[in-house]
Design a protein around this motif. Structure first.
Motif, PDB file in Angstrom:
ATOM      1  N   HIS A 121      -7.432  -5.802  -2.138  1.00 40.86           N
ATOM      2  CA  HIS A 121      -6.457  -5.468  -3.070  1.00 40.86           C
ATOM      3  C   HIS A 121      -6.440  -6.415  -4.058  1.00 40.86           C
ATOM      4  CE1 HIS A 121      -2.613  -4.036  -4.600  1.00 40.86           C
ATOM      5  NE2 HIS A 121      -2.253  -5.134  -4.522  1.00 40.86           N
ATOM      6  N   GLN A 132       1.127   8.988   5.334  1.00 40.00           N
ATOM      7  CA  GLN A 132       1.535   8.186   4.150  1.00 40.00           C
ATOM      8  C   GLN A 132       2.969   8.239   4.018  1.00 40.00           C
ATOM      9  OE1 GLN A 132      -0.313   6.298   2.203  1.00 40.00           O
ATOM     10  NE2 GLN A 132      -1.951   6.544   3.635  1.00 40.00           N
ATOM     11  N   GLY A 171       0.912  -1.249  -0.014  1.00 42.20           N
ATOM     12  CA  GLY A 171      -0.205   0.009   0.038  1.00 42.20           C
ATOM     13  C   GLY A 171       0.765   1.272  -0.159  1.00 42.20           C
ATOM     14  N   ARG A 206      -3.662  -7.878   0.417  1.00 43.88           N
ATOM     15  CA  ARG A 206      -4.401  -7.455   1.501  1.00 43.88           C
ATOM     16  C   ARG A 206      -6.096  -7.178   1.036  1.00 43.88           C
ATOM     17  NH1 ARG A 206      -4.283  -2.502   1.184  1.00 43.88           N
ATOM     18  NH2 ARG A 206      -2.794  -2.013  -0.713  1.00 43.88           N
ATOM     19  N   ASN A 255       2.654   4.717  -1.498  1.00 44.43           N
ATOM     20  CA  ASN A 255       2.479   5.476  -2.433  1.00 44.43           C
ATOM     21  C   ASN A 255       3.745   5.334  -3.319  1.00 44.43           C
ATOM     22  OD1 ASN A 255       2.809   7.944  -4.095  1.00 44.43           O
ATOM     23  ND2 ASN A 255       0.566   8.015  -3.302  1.00 44.43           N
TER      24      ASN A 255
END
Length: 392
Positions: A180, A251, A41, A177, A43
């Motif tokens: 996902h 993030q 996950g 996940r 970025n």
């Protein structure tokens, strides 16, 4: 038996080859880690920003201490070249490549990256660094190879074919996940097309960086310093670019996990050490030589993707990859033949006449003359041709 001196010469000649093989193995490792970070996950733009932050922190001290006494004076032209290297070789090529990787698979993205030599040739020809020479066999080989590589990329993009069973070592690292989807295992036609466009953009910007790096190496032959400059520029640009799309500071956080491993490996090993190796190879052998080793990355990533990332391998990928590799080596064959022809056109040192200047007053057979003479001595083909010319 080979003498120690001959062995050293052989090893010295093989040094660029061995370094480029290690480079491709390193790139295969970062492809695996990229895919794991994306699956976790993280970025993509943040990955690139951290990569060049780590690279700058690692390589800048080395450049300061190792090259402090031999760095040429910094000019605005060199700074601009470093900026372009950071923009094209860092921000644009890496972000486009990671976008392609996220849309499909590591094997697809690395296969498309094999278009880099063909694109490098076309760009180098447009900048006058390569000759088209379509009337020669070498020039025709380079052009046909480029077209074959482009055809292979189209086959890879639009033709899927049957699934190839590769087996498994049961060391799959991917753990999807919830929510996902494993879309990379069976990419749709639209995703494949978008991934191909991103890969083409990545290859084009990467090729442009190789050309700029080759020019920069001539005026600034300090590999650590030039790498530090490029990493610094790329860190600033990629961080600004990432913040423009992702301003949530949560993030940007990571712990002792695959995210930290990915950015540290990418920054220190790939963008730190390996870019120095690449800059050295570009200076020694040229940008096309460096791009020629990309097919090894395809092999390494295809094996890693099948055995560790739970990726499927299809017939279209194999056919397209083979066409791209065949086209690549047609380009290289043409380049090698062209260089051999150029060497044959350059006369050897032994064929050049030796010029001797002496005064004729030392010549006892002609004591009345006071003019010096130039004697041309040509010993080519074991013949002695002497010609005396008076110097006014």
């Amino acid at each position: 038996m080979m003498k120690m001196g001959e062995v050293c010469k052989v090893v010295e000649g093989l040094k660029p080859v061995m370094l480029m093989v290690v480079l491709q193995l390193t790139y295969a490792g970062i492809n695996v880690l990229y895919k794991l970070a994306v699956n976790d996950g993280m970025n993509l733009r943040i990955v690139i920003a951290y990569r060049y932050m780590f690279a700058t922190v690692f390589i800048a001290p080395l450049a300061f201490f190792l090259e402090r006494n031999k760095r040429p004076k910094m000019t605005w032209s060199m700074m601009f070249q470093a900026f372009l290297c950071g923009l094209f070789g860092g921000v644009m090529s890496q972000n486009l490549y990671l976008e392609s990787l996220a849309l499909t698979s590591a094997t697809f993205a690395s296969t498309m990256a094999n278009l880099t030599p063909a694109i490098t040739f076309l760009m180098a020809a447009s900048f006058g660094l390569e000759r088209l020479s379509l009337r020669t066999v070498a020039g025709q080989g380079k052009m046909i190879g480029t077209l074959v590589a482009i055809g292979g990329a189209m086959v890879l993009t639009f033709f899927k074919g049957t699934k190839i069973k590769t087996g498994s070592f049961h060391v799959t690292l991917m753990h999807y996940r919830e929510g996902h989807a494993a879309s990379s295992l069976a990419p749709s036609g639209i995703k494949a097309l978008l991934s191909a466009l991103c890969s083409l953009g990545s290859s084009a910007t990467y090729a442009l960086w190789l050309i700029i790096q080759a020019k920069m190496s001539k005026t600034y032959p300090c590999y650590y310093s030039s790498t530090a400059l490029m990493s610094f520029m790329a860190a600033i640009l990629s961080t600004a670019f990432a913040f423009a799309f992702e301003s949530d500071l949560n993030q940007w956080k990571f712990g002792w996990d695959v995210r930290l491993l990915t950015v540290a490996y990418a920054g220190i090993i790939v963008s730190g050490i390996m870019v120095v190796v690449m800059a050295w190879c570009v200076d020694m052998k040229g940008p096309l030589y460096v791009a020629a080793f990309n097919p090894l990355l395809l092999v390494f990533v295809a094996l890693a993707g099948s055995f560790m990332l739970d990726e499927n391998l299809y017939l279209g990928s194999i056919i397209g990859g083979l066409l791209i590799v065949c086209g690549l080596y047609m380009v290289l064959w043409g380049k090698d033949k062209e260089m051999k022809n150029m060497k044959q056109l350059i006369p050897s040192h032994s064929s050049l006449p030796e010029i001797l200047v002496r005064s004729s007053t030392d010549d006892k057979s002609n004591p009345s003359s006071n003019n010096p003479e130039v004697e041309l001595v040509n010993d080519r083909d074991n013949s002695n041709i002497h010609q005396k010319l008076p110097v006014k």
